[in-house]
Enzyme design. Structure first.
Site, PDB file in Angstrom:
ATOM      1  N   LYS A 160       0.635  -1.198  -0.004  1.00 35.69           N
ATOM      2  CA  LYS A 160       0.023   0.046  -0.049  1.00 35.69           C
ATOM      3  C   LYS A 160       0.767   1.366   0.005  1.00 35.69           C
ATOM      4  O   LYS A 160       2.032   1.117   0.356  1.00 35.69           O
ATOM      5  CB  LYS A 160      -1.168   0.188   1.151  1.00 35.69           C
ATOM      6  CG  LYS A 160      -2.151   0.884   1.036  1.00 35.69           C
ATOM      7  CD  LYS A 160      -3.181   0.181   0.515  1.00 35.69           C
ATOM      8  CE  LYS A 160      -4.652   0.624   0.585  1.00 35.69           C
ATOM      9  NZ  LYS A 160      -5.742  -0.335   0.216  1.00 35.69           N
TER      10      LYS A 160
HETATM   11  N1  GLU Z   1      -7.334   0.253  -2.992  1.00 37.89           N
HETATM   12  C1  GLU Z   1      -8.141  -1.106  -3.321  1.00 37.89           C
HETATM   13  C2  GLU Z   1      -8.192  -1.946  -2.003  1.00 37.89           C
HETATM   14  O1  GLU Z   1      -7.972  -1.545  -1.012  1.00 37.89           O
HETATM   15  C3  GLU Z   1      -7.778  -1.845  -4.617  1.00 37.89           C
HETATM   16  C4  GLU Z   1      -6.190  -2.228  -4.449  1.00 37.89           C
HETATM   17  C5  GLU Z   1      -5.788  -2.675  -5.915  1.00 37.89           C
HETATM   18  O2  GLU Z   1      -6.582  -2.584  -6.920  1.00 37.89           O
HETATM   19  O3  GLU Z   1      -4.820  -3.054  -5.987  1.00 37.89           O
HETATM   20  O4  GLU Z   1      -8.422  -3.251  -2.152  1.00 37.89           O
END
Ligand code: GLU
Length: 425
Positions: free
Chosen positions: A115
């Site tokens: 993240k």
């Molecule tokens: N931000 C989204 C999540 O928390 C998607 C992450 C992604 O598609 O890599 O799952």
């Protein structure tokens, strides 16, 4: 617990990272032999803090703090979004990365968990400043991201345009058009049909599956929604078109209520024009306390972490909680909901639709062959239904909550991969 010797291990209760650690502790007794490898889950593999200086439109210079955390790369490249928010900090991004590790394994995608985030209120920036911030951030984390290393995507306050700037910056630095470096891109740049609505759609599909198991009919069900961004808005749209009555919505400007059901299309238009739902004429404003005490059948949490506190869990009058946000429920609240027989479908399965379609986008970019929207939605449903059935079955077999069951299924996969790979050197 060996967390004590980690410099980033906060003593504060109820931070996202502490919430994640508490969730991990609950699954360890169920892991058998694999439990001896659990320490790997309590530490992020890699964390990068970057300084992002930009020149503002008025000629002054400002510095922003950015992060990219790769929690685990045991099962594949890092995968997870990037958020722009004034409260972003290292510990939060660590937790969000760790939840991505669990989520990707829970639905069996061949990814680890990562993240990123920048501590900024993007509403205070002009478009030009936002582009500069995005490009400099991408360039700084370019050391550790890449189509085979770690693939960012949208999250809170980031969208397809931000992904286009990220893709362009990475491509300029690497000297090739690297479409696979981010997902959630515009369709013309290698984005996937169905990606924008995927998280909300996945939440709706999982919610319907859970409601069916509770024998709770969707037509006529009263739904209360916290968070009216991309995920909450799409979920509200889909539940309303299936006959549910969305009776209250809260965003960061306040909450509105209409016991006859809100007109979701009109509320979305109002929010697009006014920036928030405050002042919407088709509903009554209500206080946050009253919002959490409304009678409903379904509560959708699609805002931020730590929203469902023990006090709120005690006051809730609902049957089913669907987590569109990451980490919205504190562990003590989880226990209260379990005692009160309120079913919680946890974030790591409930909001996995986004990363599932991100996976499809990444695969399509590699083969340069693009699927139809029907094909994408069909495959999304198949993965969700299979993952949910497996987690439901694990919850019944062990007599645990769906969250602990999802962690169990995921941790078995992560730790098996860890064990098979062995320790280097
Ligand atoms: N931000 C989204 C999540 O928390 C998607 C992450 C992604 O598609 O890599 O799952």
């Amino acid at each position: 617990m060996s967390q004590k010797n980690l410099s980033y291990a906060s003593e504060q209760p109820d931070t996202p990272w502490q919430t994640y650690l508490a969730q991990v502790e609950r699954v360890i007794p169920l892991l058998g032999e694999l439990g001896t490898l659990a320490e790997t889950l309590r530490r992020p593999k890699r964390a990068l803090i970057v300084d992002i200086p930009i020149q503002m439109d008025d000629g002054s210079y400002r510095h922003f703090e950015g992060f990219r955390v790769q929690h685990s790369l045991a099962r594949g490249p890092g995968k997870g979004g990037v958020r722009f928010h004034p409260n972003v900090n290292l510990e939060e991004v660590m937790a969000l990365a760790a939840w991505m590790t669990i989520k990707n394994a829970a639905v069996n995608l061949p990814f680890g968990g990562a993240k990123g985030g920048v501590r900024v209120d993007p509403r205070s920036l002009s478009r030009r400043e936002l582009e500069k911030l995005t490009r400099r951030y991408t360039s700084e984390i370019g050391l550790i991201i890449g189509p085979q290393q770690d693939i960012p995507a949208p999250d809170v306050n980031t969208d397809a345009q931000i992904m286009a700037w990220m893709m362009d910056t990475y491509s300029m630095n690497s000297g090739s058009a690297a479409t696979g470096v981010v997902t959630g891109k515009p369709i013309d740049l290698g984005g996937s049909l169905g990606r924008v609505k995927a998280t909300g759609r996945g939440l709706f599909l999982t919610g319907c599956d859970a409601a069916r198991r509770l024998r709770l009919p969707i037509p006529g069900a009263r739904l209360v929604l916290q968070g009216f961004g991309n995920v909450g808005g799409t979920a509200a749209e889909l539940f309303a078109s299936a006959g549910a009555k969305v009776i209250a919505v809260e965003d960061d400007s306040g909450a509105v209520h209409n016991s006859n059901g809100l007109d979701i299309g009109a509320l979305q238009k109002y929010r697009a024009a006014n920036g928030s739902i405050r002042g919407y004429a088709g509903a009554e404003p209500i206080s946050t306390d009253n919002f959490w005490q409304l009678d409903s059948e379904i509560l959708v949490l699609a805002a931020l972490e730590g929203q469902l506190t023990p006090a709120r869990a005690q006051a809730l009058k609902t049957r089913l909680v669907l987590e569109g946000a990451n980490g919205p429920t504190l562990p003590a609240a989880d226990d209260i909901l379990a005692q009160r027989d309120i079913l919680v479908v946890p974030d790591v399965i409930c909001n996995a639709g986004g990363v599932i379609v991100s996976y499809f986008e990444w695969v399509q970019d590699f083969s340069s062959y693009f699927w139809s929207e029907d094909e994408i939605n069909r495959r999304l449903e198949q993965i969700h239904v299979e993952a949910f059935a497996r987690i439901w079955e694990a919850a019944e077999r062990h007599g645990v909550t769906l969250r602990t069951a999802a962690f169990l299924v995921a941790c078995e996969r992560i730790l098996t991969a860890r064990k098979e790979r062995g320790l280097y050197p």
